[in-house]
Design a protein around this motif. Structure first.
Motif, PDB file in Angstrom:
ATOM      1  N   GLY A 181       0.823  -1.200   0.000  1.00 41.84           N
ATOM      2  CA  GLY A 181       0.000   0.000   0.000  1.00 41.84           C
ATOM      3  C   GLY A 181       0.858   1.251   0.000  1.00 41.84           C
ATOM      4  O   GLY A 181       2.082   1.192   0.144  1.00 41.84           O
ATOM      5  N   ALA A 182       0.218   2.397  -0.149  1.00 41.81           N
ATOM      6  CA  ALA A 182       0.960   3.653  -0.182  1.00 41.81           C
ATOM      7  C   ALA A 182       0.109   4.794   0.363  1.00 41.81           C
ATOM      8  O   ALA A 182      -1.095   4.865   0.106  1.00 41.81           O
ATOM      9  N   VAL A 183       0.765   5.666   1.115  1.00 44.55           N
ATOM     10  CA  VAL A 183       0.172   6.944   1.497  1.00 44.55           C
ATOM     11  C   VAL A 183       0.950   7.996   0.723  1.00 44.55           C
ATOM     12  O   VAL A 183       2.085   8.343   1.083  1.00 44.55           O
ATOM     13  N   PHE A 184       0.366   8.455  -0.372  1.00 47.30           N
ATOM     14  CA  PHE A 184       1.039   9.428  -1.232  1.00 47.30           C
ATOM     15  C   PHE A 184       0.898  10.835  -0.645  1.00 47.30           C
ATOM     16  O   PHE A 184       0.326  11.030   0.427  1.00 47.30           O
ATOM     17  N   LYS A 195       5.094   9.553  -6.533  1.00 49.83           N
ATOM     18  CA  LYS A 195       4.010   8.624  -6.820  1.00 49.83           C
ATOM     19  C   LYS A 195       4.232   7.941  -8.165  1.00 49.83           C
ATOM     20  O   LYS A 195       4.067   6.715  -8.304  1.00 49.83           O
ATOM     21  N   ALA A 196       4.621   8.727  -9.173  1.00 54.92           N
ATOM     22  CA  ALA A 196       4.829   8.165 -10.510  1.00 54.92           C
ATOM     23  C   ALA A 196       5.961   7.147 -10.505  1.00 54.92           C
ATOM     24  O   ALA A 196       5.859   6.084 -11.132  1.00 54.92           O
ATOM     25  N   GLY A 197       7.052   7.444  -9.811  1.00 52.49           N
ATOM     26  CA  GLY A 197       8.155   6.506  -9.743  1.00 52.49           C
ATOM     27  C   GLY A 197       7.770   5.215  -9.052  1.00 52.49           C
ATOM     28  O   GLY A 197       8.154   4.116  -9.481  1.00 52.49           O
ATOM     29  N   PHE A 198       7.013   5.329  -7.975  1.00 54.81           N
ATOM     30  CA  PHE A 198       6.543   4.157  -7.243  1.00 54.81           C
ATOM     31  C   PHE A 198       5.656   3.286  -8.128  1.00 54.81           C
ATOM     32  O   PHE A 198       5.815   2.064  -8.206  1.00 54.81           O
ATOM     33  N   VAL A 212      -3.784   5.857  -0.764  1.00 55.06           N
ATOM     34  CA  VAL A 212      -4.558   7.008  -0.319  1.00 55.06           C
ATOM     35  C   VAL A 212      -3.690   8.243  -0.524  1.00 55.06           C
ATOM     36  O   VAL A 212      -2.483   8.201  -0.263  1.00 55.06           O
ATOM     37  N   ASP A 213      -4.264   9.317  -0.997  1.00 54.07           N
ATOM     38  CA  ASP A 213      -3.524  10.570  -1.111  1.00 54.07           C
ATOM     39  C   ASP A 213      -3.545  11.290   0.228  1.00 54.07           C
ATOM     40  O   ASP A 213      -4.609  11.457   0.834  1.00 54.07           O
ATOM     41  N   GLY A 214      -2.375  11.701   0.684  1.00 54.56           N
ATOM     42  CA  GLY A 214      -2.262  12.398   1.959  1.00 54.56           C
ATOM     43  C   GLY A 214      -1.863  13.850   1.773  1.00 54.56           C
ATOM     44  O   GLY A 214      -2.026  14.422   0.690  1.00 54.56           O
ATOM     45  N   ASP A 215      -1.327  14.448   2.842  1.00 54.11           N
ATOM     46  CA  ASP A 215      -0.952  15.861   2.784  1.00 54.11           C
ATOM     47  C   ASP A 215       0.383  16.146   3.469  1.00 54.11           C
ATOM     48  O   ASP A 215       0.651  17.268   3.880  1.00 54.11           O
ATOM     49  N   THR A 223      -4.775   8.371   9.780  1.00 51.54           N
ATOM     50  CA  THR A 223      -6.124   7.966   9.342  1.00 51.54           C
ATOM     51  C   THR A 223      -6.068   7.227   8.008  1.00 51.54           C
ATOM     52  O   THR A 223      -6.838   6.296   7.779  1.00 51.54           O
ATOM     53  N   ALA A 224      -5.135   7.650   7.133  1.00 51.33           N
ATOM     54  CA  ALA A 224      -5.009   6.989   5.827  1.00 51.33           C
ATOM     55  C   ALA A 224      -4.590   5.532   5.990  1.00 51.33           C
ATOM     56  O   ALA A 224      -5.073   4.651   5.266  1.00 51.33           O
TER      57      ALA A 224
END
Length: 319
Positions: A181-184, A195-198, A212-215, A223-224
């Motif tokens: 999974g990923a928290v971008f 994100k693109a490289g991953f 999930v897109d984060g900040d 939460t993500a």
């Protein structure tokens, strides 16, 4: 007392932008011979004296009676950003290295969004998280260099974010993780590049990827990560788009009873002191070198465009 003519006065009379007038007077790349001659003729007619910094950069000394300012302008809606995000402290460290013994005031300013007014512009600005029209506007107002891509025509310094994201994903895949999974990050150029490289690795792998897109904040990552675990209880790895984000990931995993790295591997991005303290695998980016390179270019726009600096994955106990 007659007010001393300013660069803005020269630009107005010569019919060019302030940035063009500065380049013409300083002989920097980006102005034609005809423009340089016109601007310099206007400057002589008005009695304009070139900027103290521009005259003195070759020797590294600035006139003591006119201290110039370089502003690090950060757009980040998090009011605690300067204290909770090590990235900004590393930027200041690199900027101080570049300033050296020059008599220049270095100012740091955090704002929620790019200011529209510019009543007292500094000698130059280092732009962070400013892109699109706002980045272009600042470049037109005077010297500006951006950390990360900003807008066409704006010089920038950036790490190889795409390559770093690729390294993180490749590490997780080659160490046998199956449900990654990923928290971008937010919709900024640096986060999108990571994100693109991953996804370049994951797109070619027969593995489920939940994201999930984060900040870039710990709270959102916390939460993500709960969202990711609810969507895929079999998750065995998480890529966090920055080290602060990784702290939220680790907290959520710990509360869920997931052991790191036995049950879930975690990889961050930044290579900050946080990563070392938390024994976190992280993609190291040379932030101090980026900031120093940006300021050197700010002082001398005639230098080659700084471009991108390499990133390197440091593997620690979290993966």
């Amino acid at each position: 007392m007659t007010q001393r003519p300013t660069l803005a006065d020269v630009a107005r009379v010569a019919g060019v932008s302030r940035a063009t007038a500065s380049r013409a007077i300083n002989g920097a790349y980006g102005s034609s011979e005809a423009v340089r001659e016109r601007v310099r003729a206007v400057a002589a007619e008005l009695g304009f004296e070139p900027h103290a910094v521009a005259r003195a950069l070759a020797t590294g000394r600035i006139s003591a009676n006119r201290r110039e300012r370089v502003e690090i302008l950060i757009v980040d809606p998090d009011p605690d950003a300067l204290s909770v995000k090590p990235f900004y402290a590393r930027v200041v460290t690199g900027a101080l290295r570049a300033v050296g013994d020059r008599d220049i005031s270095l100012e740091v300013r955090r704002v929620d969004s790019p200011p529209v007014s510019d009543a007292d512009p500094p000698f130059g600005r280092l732009l962070i998280n400013i892109s699109g029209d706002a980045g272009a506007a600042y470049a037109r107002r005077g010297r500006a260099v951006s950390l990360g891509r900003s807008a066409p025509g704006v010089a920038f310094v950036a790490p190889d974010n795409d390559g770093g994201g690729y390294q993180a994903a490749l590490h997780l895949v080659t160490t046998g993780r199956q449900r990654i999974g990923a928290v971008f990050g937010p919709p900024t150029p640096c986060a999108q590049e990571r994100k693109a490289g991953f996804l370049r690795v994951m797109g070619g792998a027969a593995r489920a990827v939940v994201s999930v897109d984060g900040d870039f904040t710990r709270a959102r990552a916390y939460t993500a990560t709960k969202e990711l675990l609810a969507r895929d209880p079999g998750l065995d790895a998480v890529f966090a788009a920055c080290d602060v984000t990784a702290m939220g990931v680790l907290q959520a995993l710990r509360e869920a009873g997931r052991r790191v790295p036995h049950d879930v591997a975690v990889v961050g991005f930044d290579g900050s002191a946080l990563a070392e303290a938390a024994d976190l695998s992280s993609v190291y980016m040379p932030v101090e070198d980026e900031a120093a390179s940006a300021l050197h270019h700010l002082f001398d726009p005639g230098l080659p465009a700084p471009g991108r600096l390499p990133t390197t994955l440091t593997v620690r106990g979290s993966s």
